[in-house]
Design an enzyme around this catalytic site. Structure first.
Site, PDB file in Angstrom:
ATOM      1  N   TYR A  38      24.134  37.214  38.161  1.00  0.00           N
ATOM      2  CA  TYR A  38      24.068  36.935  36.721  1.00  0.00           C
ATOM      3  C   TYR A  38      24.816  35.666  36.376  1.00  0.00           C
ATOM      4  O   TYR A  38      25.546  35.112  37.197  1.00  0.00           O
ATOM      5  CB  TYR A  38      24.594  38.122  35.914  1.00  0.00           C
ATOM      6  CG  TYR A  38      26.097  38.284  35.911  1.00  0.00           C
ATOM      7  CD1 TYR A  38      26.772  38.775  37.020  1.00  0.00           C
ATOM      8  CD2 TYR A  38      26.843  37.935  34.791  1.00  0.00           C
ATOM      9  CE1 TYR A  38      28.151  38.920  37.007  1.00  0.00           C
ATOM     10  CE2 TYR A  38      28.221  38.082  34.767  1.00  0.00           C
ATOM     11  CZ  TYR A  38      28.867  38.575  35.883  1.00  0.00           C
ATOM     12  OH  TYR A  38      30.227  38.711  35.873  1.00  0.00           O
ATOM     13  N   LYS A 156      28.635  35.913  42.171  1.00  0.00           N
ATOM     14  CA  LYS A 156      28.580  36.420  40.787  1.00  0.00           C
ATOM     15  C   LYS A 156      27.517  37.513  40.732  1.00  0.00           C
ATOM     16  O   LYS A 156      26.419  37.352  40.185  1.00  0.00           O
ATOM     17  CB  LYS A 156      28.301  35.277  39.806  1.00  0.00           C
ATOM     18  CG  LYS A 156      28.729  35.610  38.384  1.00  0.00           C
ATOM     19  CD  LYS A 156      28.824  34.379  37.524  1.00  0.00           C
ATOM     20  CE  LYS A 156      29.037  34.707  36.059  1.00  0.00           C
ATOM     21  NZ  LYS A 156      30.293  35.382  35.732  1.00  0.00           N
ATOM     22  N   GLU A 188      42.365  36.369  40.824  1.00  0.00           N
ATOM     23  CA  GLU A 188      41.821  36.047  39.500  1.00  0.00           C
ATOM     24  C   GLU A 188      42.069  37.261  38.615  1.00  0.00           C
ATOM     25  O   GLU A 188      42.933  38.090  38.919  1.00  0.00           O
ATOM     26  CB  GLU A 188      40.330  35.696  39.621  1.00  0.00           C
ATOM     27  CG  GLU A 188      39.505  36.798  40.252  1.00  0.00           C
ATOM     28  CD  GLU A 188      38.023  36.446  40.406  1.00  0.00           C
ATOM     29  OE1 GLU A 188      37.529  35.559  39.702  1.00  0.00           O
ATOM     30  OE2 GLU A 188      37.360  37.112  41.237  1.00  0.00           O
ATOM     31  N   LEU A 212      35.911  34.126  42.070  1.00  0.00           N
ATOM     32  CA  LEU A 212      34.768  33.413  41.535  1.00  0.00           C
ATOM     33  C   LEU A 212      35.158  31.977  41.208  1.00  0.00           C
ATOM     34  O   LEU A 212      36.244  31.733  40.676  1.00  0.00           O
ATOM     35  CB  LEU A 212      34.298  34.108  40.261  1.00  0.00           C
ATOM     36  CG  LEU A 212      32.979  33.557  39.729  1.00  0.00           C
ATOM     37  CD1 LEU A 212      31.820  34.093  40.552  1.00  0.00           C
ATOM     38  CD2 LEU A 212      32.795  33.932  38.267  1.00  0.00           C
TER      39      LEU A 212
END
Ligand code: PLP
Length: 296
Positions: A38, A156, A188, A212
């Site tokens: 996505y 992702k 993250e 990411l």
């Protein structure tokens, strides 16, 4: 009363409809396996922000999981713009978020990749819900947790159960995000990149399969260069997170956001302890200036 579902425009395999009316097969591999990629593209003043960077990341991620990219750039751009215009006509929203999801498609259930499935392309658009004035003014609280997700956090993927579980740890405490540490180092947050300010420099973890590559990772490098803030990606041990002068989150919808409490402790030192700091303020301003420059 259940939360009402949004009545916003969407596009499923090229057909526009209301999101509450769109339907996919239960044999779609996105539904059965979370087998999809996505992308989330912010829109300011009806224009797509850093569109080509988002599209390039979508293409890279599709290639990583061997799903063919269903559209050339012009087609993606056309579909995104059509959604933006429809939402603007319906609600008047100038700032929006376009969501794109490509799954491997519909096939008999089998873990191995079907050779002939046609990717399912789902897109929707929602009004942007930026951080509140209160969050901008005071910063947000976060909690920390061990990063228990899989080791391909660079993808992702729509398989977000690890991120969902991580996010809920902060939601349960009324906090804005869960900051993740793997083997004692910052990776993250559940849906944001995390930044540490140390002696006036902006520090982030190096690019790797553990996190990411947010679109704002490169954008913040450019903004730091523009306003004269040192920028460095290097391994960040937990102690550096806890002793940071400032902590920041970045994402498509948070833009840059100051973290002023971590695990109940105020972030920072001296008079600025527990308050958004000067590096945050300068990057936030630079970010606002970049919006009109970098949107198409
Ligand atoms: C796990 C994770 N890390 C980082 C980010 C930030 O990426 P971007 O700047 O592209 O929004 C996101 C965005 O949703 C995310 O889900």
């Amino acid at each position: 009363m259940p939360t009402p579902l949004p009545d916003v425009p969407c596009c499923l395999n090229g057909e526009f409809s209301r999101v509450c009316d769109a339907k996919v097969s239960v044999l779609d591999r996105g539904f059965l396996f979370g087998d999809g990629i996505y992308e989330v593209v912010p829109v300011y003043g009806r224009r797509l922000f850093r569109f080509d960077e988002h599209l390039a990341r979508l293409a890279r991620n599709l290639a990583k999981v061997r799903i063919p990219d269903p559209h050339p750039r012009e087609q993606w751009l056309r579909l995104c713009r059509e959604l933006v215009q429809r939402l603007a006509a319906q609600t008047g929203a100038e700032d929006q978020v376009v969501y794109i999801q490509v799954t491997r498609g519909v096939a008999p259930r089998d873990h191995a990749m079907p050779p002939d499935a046609v990717p399912t392309v789902f897109m929707m658009v929602n009004p942007m819900r930026p951080p509140t004035a209160e969050q901008r003014h005071h910063g947000v609280a976060c909690v920390s947790a061990r990063d228990f997700r899989w080791e391909r956090a660079d993808i992702k993927s729509t398989s977000l159960l690890g991120n969902v579980l991580a996010r809920q740890l902060s939601a349960d405490h009324g906090a804005a995000e869960t900051i993740l540490l793997r083997d004692g180092f910052l990776t993250e947050a559940s849906s944001s990149n995390v930044w540490v300010v140390h002696e006036g420099a902006l520090l982030g973890p190096p690019k790797s399969e553990r996190l990411l590559e947010g679109i704002r990772v490169e954008l913040l490098r450019e903004l730091c260069e523009e306003v004269g803030i040192a920028y460095n990606l290097r391994p960040i041990p937990e102690a550096d997170v806890r002793s940071a002068d400032e902590l920041l989150l970045s994402s498509a919808t948070k833009e840059v956001l100051a973290v002023t409490r971590l695990d109940g402790e105020a972030v920072g030192h001296g008079a600025l302890r527990g308050k958004p700091g000067p590096v945050y303020a300068r990057l936030y301003e630079a970010y606002q200036r970049a919006k009109s420059r970098q949107s198409i």
